[in-house]
Design an enzyme around this catalytic site. Sequence first.
Site, PDB file in Angstrom:
ATOM      1  N   LYS A  57      -2.161 -77.027  28.354  1.00 45.90           N
ATOM      2  CA  LYS A  57      -2.769 -76.428  27.332  1.00 45.90           C
ATOM      3  C   LYS A  57      -2.680 -76.938  25.962  1.00 45.90           C
ATOM      4  O   LYS A  57      -2.178 -77.962  25.740  1.00 45.90           O
ATOM      5  CB  LYS A  57      -1.789 -74.891  27.048  1.00 45.90           C
ATOM      6  CG  LYS A  57      -1.941 -73.982  28.326  1.00 45.90           C
ATOM      7  CD  LYS A  57      -1.237 -72.661  28.218  1.00 45.90           C
ATOM      8  CE  LYS A  57      -1.630 -71.625  29.145  1.00 45.90           C
ATOM      9  NZ  LYS A  57      -1.016 -70.324  29.021  1.00 45.90           N
ATOM     10  N   ARG A  72       4.312 -71.988  35.972  1.00 46.48           N
ATOM     11  CA  ARG A  72       2.997 -71.769  36.450  1.00 46.48           C
ATOM     12  C   ARG A  72       2.477 -73.370  36.013  1.00 46.48           C
ATOM     13  O   ARG A  72       2.014 -73.495  34.921  1.00 46.48           O
ATOM     14  CB  ARG A  72       2.299 -70.845  36.062  1.00 46.48           C
ATOM     15  CG  ARG A  72       0.917 -70.588  36.770  1.00 46.48           C
ATOM     16  CD  ARG A  72       0.339 -69.135  35.990  1.00 46.48           C
ATOM     17  NE  ARG A  72      -1.096 -69.098  36.638  1.00 46.48           N
ATOM     18  CZ  ARG A  72      -2.102 -69.449  35.998  1.00 46.48           C
ATOM     19  NH1 ARG A  72      -2.020 -69.998  34.725  1.00 46.48           N
ATOM     20  NH2 ARG A  72      -3.485 -69.018  36.341  1.00 46.48           N
TER      21      ARG A  72
END
Length: 279
Positions: A221, A255
Amino acid sequence: MTINCNGSLIDLSTPKVMGILNITPDSFYDGGLYKNETQILNQTEKMLTAGATFIDIGAYSSRPGADHVSIEEEKNRILPIVELLVNRFPEILLSIDTFRSEIAKSCINLGAAIINDISGGSLDPDMISVVGELKVPYIMMHMKGSPQTMKDLDQYDDLIGEMNLYFAKKVFEARKNGINDIIIDPGFGFAKNSTQNFNLLQNLKLLKVQELPILVGVSRKSMIYKTLNIKAHMALNGTSVLNTVAVLNGASIIRVHDVKEAVECISLLNTLKESNSYN
């Protein structure tokens, strides 16, 4: 601490890895990479072989500012893939990344095992009651607004306090509707800026007041690649570092796009933990 997935009890006292399979053309990292059945099957097999306990499929990109996708388009994208994977890998534990109850119900009926809702039921008033009827584990994420608006909604007086209040209300509603297995997701990058993301990661244990498993998704991210001034495809090392911090701070599921490296993180941390018992 266990969850019931299609009749199998999954023990989350040891952290588990959830592999990401994006079938959207516009996801921030791997959008458009898996365009046909062969690519999808090969990537899924790779993740399962590497040690993923769960595979998470999403057909609606939730990156900031993502285009809206109709429910018909989401169905057309995801239902054939669920059917494909369940037929090829009968023991697979599929998590469905959707905020729509109709998609959730259709996918569970095809053999999926978990619903992963970025809105915690806020974007579909029927979601929580439908998941309760389906009797499957429910991942509820913290987010304000929608993928189209969340970027401008990162104002908090007390981030952790407001998140705990949010989850307390959502968990109460979920329990009232018969959902037994609940996992909370802090929602890194969802209505949170980079400073807030790092503060949240550092204080992750403060969410343990909910006494529920925590899922952390920081894989590649912007909190990583923008901080390091690199691109998302170069952010594996940074992802491994933050995944390690997440597990040390109480995450039960991480995740990720890169399963092998995440499994290695957990394996090393487990060995480190076991070594302490000899002191």
